[in-house]
Design a protein around this motif. Structure first.
Motif, PDB file in Angstrom:
ATOM      1  N   CYS A   1      -7.545  -0.396   0.782  1.00  0.00           N
ATOM      2  CA  CYS A   1      -6.717  -0.943   1.853  1.00  0.00           C
ATOM      3  C   CYS A   1      -7.534  -0.965   3.145  1.00  0.00           C
TER       4      CYS A   1
ATOM      5  N   CYS B   1      -5.635   1.487   6.132  1.00  0.00           N
ATOM      6  CA  CYS B   1      -5.680   2.951   6.138  1.00  0.00           C
ATOM      7  C   CYS B   1      -6.820   3.500   5.288  1.00  0.00           C
TER       8      CYS B   1
ATOM      9  N   CYS C   1       0.852  -1.192   0.000  1.00  0.00           N
ATOM     10  CA  CYS C   1       0.000   0.000   0.000  1.00  0.00           C
ATOM     11  C   CYS C   1       0.886   1.241   0.000  1.00  0.00           C
TER      12      CYS C   1
ATOM     13  N   CYS D   1       0.398   3.019   3.750  1.00  0.00           N
ATOM     14  CA  CYS D   1       0.730   2.411   5.040  1.00  0.00           C
ATOM     15  C   CYS D   1       1.656   1.209   4.914  1.00  0.00           C
TER      16      CYS D   1
HETATM   17 ZN   LIG Z   1      -2.921   1.191   3.442  1.00  0.00          ZN
END
Ligand SMILES: [Zn+2]
Length: 86
Positions: free
Chosen positions: A68, A71, A32, A35
């Protein structure tokens, strides 16, 4: 006809990351952009991400939009279609 100028601003509100699969080595897994959570196509647990939308073009997967789970970033995957070699 009056064009609604607010429409573009609405779309821009949420950040969307774009991942080009043609630039990824290996089995298509990536992290990601925000994050760093590993997002793997082989992960079927829905723990790290979920699929929001798939776009199909000419019976082939053209775009995949994921979220995701850590986050809540939206990540757009492109590059599924291989470019024709001539
Ligand atoms: Zn993320």
């Amino acid at each position: 006809m009056v064009f609604n100028m607010m429409k573009k601003a609405d779309v821009k509100k949420s950040v969307m990351y774009t991942i080009d699969l043609t630039k990824i080595d290996g089995d298509g897994a990536f992290t990601c952009p925000k994050c760093g959570t590993l997002i793997s196509p082989d992960d079927e647990t829905d723990e790290n991400y979920q699929i929001v939308e798939t776009k199909v073009k000419d019976d082939e997967l053209a775009e995949l939009i994921l979220m995701c789970n850590k986050c809540r970033s939206t990540i757009k995957l492109v590059g599924f279609l291989s470019q024709p070699i001539e």
